[in-house]
Motif scaffolding. Structure first.
Motif, mmCIF file in Angstrom:
data_model
loop_
_atom_site.group_PDB
_atom_site.id
_atom_site.type_symbol
_atom_site.label_atom_id
_atom_site.label_comp_id
_atom_site.label_asym_id
_atom_site.label_seq_id
_atom_site.Cartn_x
_atom_site.Cartn_y
_atom_site.Cartn_z
ATOM 1 N N LEU A 1 0.867 -1.173 0.000
ATOM 2 C CA LEU A 1 0.000 0.000 0.000
ATOM 3 C C LEU A 1 0.904 1.223 0.000
ATOM 4 O O LEU A 1 1.538 1.536 1.015
ATOM 5 N N GLN A 2 0.977 1.889 -1.142
ATOM 6 C CA GLN A 2 1.737 3.123 -1.248
ATOM 7 C C GLN A 2 0.837 4.271 -0.832
ATOM 8 O O GLN A 2 -0.232 4.468 -1.421
ATOM 9 N N MET A 3 1.266 5.006 0.177
ATOM 10 C CA MET A 3 0.451 6.087 0.718
ATOM 11 C C MET A 3 1.187 7.412 0.529
ATOM 12 O O MET A 3 2.278 7.603 1.074
ATOM 13 N N ASN A 4 0.607 8.289 -0.249
ATOM 14 C CA ASN A 4 1.174 9.603 -0.521
ATOM 15 C C ASN A 4 0.267 10.692 0.028
ATOM 16 O O ASN A 4 -0.899 10.459 0.320
ATOM 17 N N SER A 5 0.805 11.883 0.145
ATOM 18 C CA SER A 5 0.032 13.042 0.612
ATOM 19 C C SER A 5 -0.721 12.719 1.891
ATOM 20 O O SER A 5 -1.916 12.994 2.023
ATOM 21 N N LEU A 6 -0.015 12.155 2.833
ATOM 22 C CA LEU A 6 -0.654 11.704 4.067
ATOM 23 C C LEU A 6 -1.183 12.867 4.889
ATOM 24 O O LEU A 6 -0.602 13.958 4.908
ATOM 25 N N LYS A 7 -2.294 12.596 5.561
ATOM 26 C CA LYS A 7 -2.976 13.591 6.391
ATOM 27 C C LYS A 7 -3.076 13.071 7.823
ATOM 28 O O LYS A 7 -3.054 11.853 8.045
ATOM 29 N N PRO A 8 -3.216 13.949 8.791
ATOM 30 C CA PRO A 8 -3.370 13.483 10.180
ATOM 31 C C PRO A 8 -4.526 12.502 10.349
ATOM 32 O O PRO A 8 -4.434 11.574 11.166
#
Length: 121
Positions: A81-88
């Motif tokens: 699972l590639q996770m970009n532009s992560l948010k709180p």
């Protein structure tokens, strides 16, 4: 029987990226769809993304669409699972699951132990 082990979680700043991995053991893994779910403290388990047995079909929760990408390598028995532009609000324990192609966690027979993702603001 399938065993799943997640890795790759950690602490990241808002806007950062992480790549989660799920290593599977068991000869039937390639016959199962695979998915990622997440659960934050005090909240219900939430669907994130699912990928078909072949990897040809994927589906994402609206909250992660365009930012997360699920992929699999059946030769290596892995799911990523590639996770970009992560948010709180992405902060949660992330779980890998294998079973039917579904967004309902109750339909999955096999689960990993989870890996923590924390996104700081």
């Amino acid at each position: 029987q399938v065993q799943l082990v997640e890795s790759g979680g950690g602490l990241v700043q808002t806007g950062g990226s992480l790549r989660l991995s799920c290593a599977a053991s068991g000869r039937t893994f390639s016959n199962l769809a695979s998915a990622w779910f997440r659960q934050a403290p005090g909240k219900e388990r939430e669907f994130v993304a699912v990928i078909s047995r072949s990897g040809g079909t994927t589906y994402y929760a609206d909250s992660v669409k365009g930012r997360f990408t699920i992929s699999r390598d059946n030769a290596k028995n892995t799911v990523h699972l590639q996770m970009n532009s992560l948010k709180p609000e992405d902060t949660a324990a992330y779980y890998c699951a294998a079973g039917g192609y579904s967004g309902n966690w109750r339909t999955y027979d096999y689960w990993g132990q989870g890996t923590q993702v924390t996104v700081s603001s």
